[in-house]
Scaffold this motif. Structure first.
Motif, PDB file in Angstrom:
ATOM      1  N   SER A  60       5.950 -11.843   2.662  1.00 53.96           N
ATOM      2  CA  SER A  60       7.184 -11.153   3.024  1.00 53.96           C
ATOM      3  C   SER A  60       6.932 -10.013   3.992  1.00 53.96           C
ATOM      4  CB  SER A  60       7.873 -10.617   1.762  1.00 53.96           C
ATOM      5  OG  SER A  60       8.287 -11.667   0.923  1.00 53.96           O
ATOM      6  N   LEU A  61       5.853  -9.260   3.788  1.00 52.71           N
ATOM      7  CA  LEU A  61       5.537  -8.154   4.691  1.00 52.71           C
ATOM      8  C   LEU A  61       5.127  -8.666   6.072  1.00 52.71           C
ATOM      9  CD1 LEU A  61       3.645  -5.783   2.231  1.00 52.71           C
ATOM     10  CD2 LEU A  61       5.913  -5.434   3.231  1.00 52.71           C
ATOM     11  N   LEU A  62       4.438  -9.798   6.086  1.00 54.43           N
ATOM     12  CA  LEU A  62       4.077 -10.413   7.360  1.00 54.43           C
ATOM     13  C   LEU A  62       5.332 -10.883   8.099  1.00 54.43           C
ATOM     14  CD1 LEU A  62       1.768 -11.370   9.223  1.00 54.43           C
ATOM     15  CD2 LEU A  62       1.776 -13.529   7.955  1.00 54.43           C
ATOM     16  N   ARG A  63       6.232 -11.488   7.365  1.00 51.81           N
ATOM     17  CA  ARG A  63       7.481 -11.975   7.964  1.00 51.81           C
ATOM     18  C   ARG A  63       8.332 -10.804   8.469  1.00 51.81           C
ATOM     19  NH1 ARG A  63      10.261 -16.717   7.904  1.00 51.81           N
ATOM     20  NH2 ARG A  63      12.532 -16.635   8.003  1.00 51.81           N
ATOM     21  N   ALA A  76      10.095  -1.007  14.520  1.00 47.62           N
ATOM     22  CA  ALA A  76      10.675  -0.710  13.206  1.00 47.62           C
ATOM     23  C   ALA A  76      12.197  -0.667  13.226  1.00 47.62           C
ATOM     24  CB  ALA A  76      10.117   0.602  12.646  1.00 47.62           C
ATOM     25  N   SER A  77      12.816  -1.202  14.265  1.00 41.19           N
ATOM     26  CA  SER A  77      14.277  -1.192  14.329  1.00 41.19           C
ATOM     27  C   SER A  77      14.899  -2.031  13.221  1.00 41.19           C
ATOM     28  CB  SER A  77      14.761  -1.682  15.692  1.00 41.19           C
ATOM     29  OG  SER A  77      14.197  -2.944  16.012  1.00 41.19           O
ATOM     30  N   ILE A  78      14.127  -2.957  12.664  1.00 35.31           N
ATOM     31  CA  ILE A  78      14.633  -3.785  11.575  1.00 35.31           C
ATOM     32  C   ILE A  78      14.848  -2.973  10.293  1.00 35.31           C
ATOM     33  CG2 ILE A  78      12.388  -4.471  10.619  1.00 35.31           C
ATOM     34  CD1 ILE A  78      13.559  -7.307  10.323  1.00 35.31           C
ATOM     35  N   LEU A  79      14.261  -1.785  10.223  1.00 33.66           N
ATOM     36  CA  LEU A  79      14.380  -0.949   9.031  1.00 33.66           C
ATOM     37  C   LEU A  79      15.637  -0.095   9.022  1.00 33.66           C
ATOM     38  CD1 LEU A  79      10.703   0.408   8.782  1.00 33.66           C
ATOM     39  CD2 LEU A  79      11.657  -1.659   7.729  1.00 33.66           C
ATOM     40  N   GLY A  85      23.033  -3.281  12.324  1.00 33.39           N
ATOM     41  CA  GLY A  85      21.584  -3.312  12.515  1.00 33.39           C
ATOM     42  C   GLY A  85      20.981  -4.696  12.403  1.00 33.39           C
ATOM     43  N   GLU A  86      19.716  -4.794  12.770  1.00 32.52           N
ATOM     44  CA  GLU A  86      18.996  -6.064  12.722  1.00 32.52           C
ATOM     45  C   GLU A  86      18.809  -6.564  11.293  1.00 32.52           C
ATOM     46  OE1 GLU A  86      15.346  -5.430  14.944  1.00 32.52           O
ATOM     47  OE2 GLU A  86      16.482  -4.267  16.401  1.00 32.52           O
ATOM     48  N   LYS A  87      18.733  -5.622  10.364  1.00 33.17           N
ATOM     49  CA  LYS A  87      18.539  -5.993   8.960  1.00 33.17           C
ATOM     50  C   LYS A  87      19.630  -6.946   8.486  1.00 33.17           C
ATOM     51  CE  LYS A  87      17.180  -2.785   6.098  1.00 33.17           C
ATOM     52  NZ  LYS A  87      17.124  -1.627   5.155  1.00 33.17           N
ATOM     53  N   PHE A  88      20.819  -6.815   9.068  1.00 31.97           N
ATOM     54  CA  PHE A  88      21.958  -7.615   8.627  1.00 31.97           C
ATOM     55  C   PHE A  88      22.307  -8.734   9.608  1.00 31.97           C
ATOM     56  CE2 PHE A  88      22.399  -3.206   7.112  1.00 31.97           C
ATOM     57  CZ  PHE A  88      22.229  -3.443   5.764  1.00 31.97           C
ATOM     58  N   ALA A  89      21.420  -9.010  10.521  1.00 28.05           N
ATOM     59  CA  ALA A  89      21.620 -10.132  11.443  1.00 28.05           C
ATOM     60  C   ALA A  89      21.470 -11.449  10.685  1.00 28.05           C
ATOM     61  CB  ALA A  89      20.612 -10.063  12.586  1.00 28.05           C
ATOM     62  N   SER A  95      16.472 -13.671   4.001  1.00 27.25           N
ATOM     63  CA  SER A  95      15.234 -14.156   4.601  1.00 27.25           C
ATOM     64  C   SER A  95      14.168 -13.074   4.622  1.00 27.25           C
ATOM     65  CB  SER A  95      15.507 -14.660   6.024  1.00 27.25           C
ATOM     66  OG  SER A  95      14.317 -15.018   6.672  1.00 27.25           O
ATOM     67  N   VAL A  96      14.495 -11.922   5.175  1.00 23.01           N
ATOM     68  CA  VAL A  96      13.522 -10.839   5.301  1.00 23.01           C
ATOM     69  C   VAL A  96      13.612  -9.906   4.113  1.00 23.01           C
ATOM     70  CG1 VAL A  96      12.794  -8.869   6.702  1.00 23.01           C
ATOM     71  CG2 VAL A  96      13.540 -10.967   7.809  1.00 23.01           C
ATOM     72  N   ARG A  97      12.475  -9.539   3.578  1.00 19.54           N
ATOM     73  CA  ARG A  97      12.421  -8.626   2.435  1.00 19.54           C
ATOM     74  C   ARG A  97      11.167  -7.771   2.538  1.00 19.54           C
ATOM     75  NH1 ARG A  97       9.290 -11.107  -1.806  1.00 19.54           N
ATOM     76  NH2 ARG A  97      10.574 -10.243  -3.455  1.00 19.54           N
ATOM     77  N   GLY A  98      10.966  -6.873   1.584  1.00 14.39           N
ATOM     78  CA  GLY A  98       9.807  -5.996   1.593  1.00 14.39           C
ATOM     79  C   GLY A  98      10.147  -4.586   2.046  1.00 14.39           C
ATOM     80  N   PHE A  99      11.435  -4.332   2.244  1.00 18.37           N
ATOM     81  CA  PHE A  99      11.854  -3.009   2.703  1.00 18.37           C
ATOM     82  C   PHE A  99      11.482  -1.922   1.695  1.00 18.37           C
ATOM     83  CE2 PHE A  99      14.898  -5.998   4.669  1.00 18.37           C
ATOM     84  CZ  PHE A  99      14.642  -5.724   6.002  1.00 18.37           C
ATOM     85  N   ASP A 100      11.592  -2.239   0.413  1.00 16.35           N
ATOM     86  CA  ASP A 100      11.253  -1.244  -0.616  1.00 16.35           C
ATOM     87  C   ASP A 100       9.761  -0.917  -0.600  1.00 16.35           C
ATOM     88  OD1 ASP A 100      10.795  -3.894  -1.414  1.00 16.35           O
ATOM     89  OD2 ASP A 100      10.992  -3.421  -3.551  1.00 16.35           O
ATOM     90  N   VAL A 101       8.940  -1.906  -0.297  1.00 17.57           N
ATOM     91  CA  VAL A 101       7.499  -1.670  -0.214  1.00 17.57           C
ATOM     92  C   VAL A 101       7.184  -0.746   0.960  1.00 17.57           C
ATOM     93  CG1 VAL A 101       5.232  -2.725   0.120  1.00 17.57           C
ATOM     94  CG2 VAL A 101       6.949  -3.877  -1.297  1.00 17.57           C
TER      95      VAL A 101
END
Length: 204
Positions: A60-63, A76-79, A85-89, A95-101
């Motif tokens: 997940s962190l790699l993705r 880091a614009s995905i954050l 934002g990109e996070k909600f694209a 699909s993308v996760r690991g934000f909490d890490v």
């Protein structure tokens, strides 16, 4: 291709892609040598803790890094937590996760070196350590990125490869960031997995 082989092939291609972008940006490996000398140890410790809790977090962190870098570079614009934002694209939802890490890593880094290390560099280091701690290869992470102040949701929607894209569109999107057909084939297992998970509303 075995899952582990696919993961390692995916990580190597991503590493070369990141090094290519870094070379264009004139980044260096020892950017934090004096300002935050323990940055590598801090990030690795937090990534290791995350993987101990959930092994698939490595992928997940790699993705997360991959999806960040495909849009306007590794900034880091995905954050960014903004509605557009990109996070909600589309390609990132479910699909993308690991934000909490990443948040946990950032907290630890800030405790040691407040206001010094960019989130973009943290995500890049975490991706490398995720591969290494999973038994894969390693590479030198070039550092000195600056964090984006704005996100690019439209760029994420149009630029990121999606499990709903046809082969021609996927090849074109990879070509747009300097990757070729061989890279598409090496990464295709990831796209197939993403489609399967999306069908069941799963995330990696």
């Amino acid at each position: 291709m075995k899952k582990s082989d696919s993961f390692y092939g995916y990580s190597l291609i991503l590493a070369f892609f990141m090094l290519f972008l870094a070379a264009r940006s004139q980044l260096i490996t020892d950017f934090y040598k004096t300002s935050c000398p323990n940055i590598m140890a801090i990030v690795r410790r937090e990534v290791q803790n995350a993987i101990k809790i959930e092994m698939r977090m490595a992928a997940s962190l790699l993705r997360l890094h991959f999806h960040d870098c495909f849009v306007n570079g590794c900034d880091a614009s995905i954050l960014l937590d903004v509605s557009d934002g990109e996070k909600f694209a589309g390609p990132n939802l479910n699909s993308v996760r690991g934000f909490d890490v990443v948040d946990n890593i950032k907290t630890s880094v800030e405790s040691a070196c407040p206001g010094v290390v960019s989130c973009a560099d943290i995500v890049a280091i975490a991706a490398r350590d995720s591969v290494l701690l999973s038994g894969g290869p390693t590479w030198k992470v070039l550092l000195g990125r600056r964090d984006a102040l704005v996100a690019n949701q439209s760029g994420a929607n149009t630029g990121l490869p999606s499990p709903f894209d046809n082969l021609g569109n996927i090849i074109l999107k990879f070509a747009n960031v300097g990757l070729n057909l061989k890279d598409v084939v090496s990464l295709s297992d990831s796209l197939i997995d993403a489609l399967y998970r999306r069908s069941y509303n799963w995330t990696i």
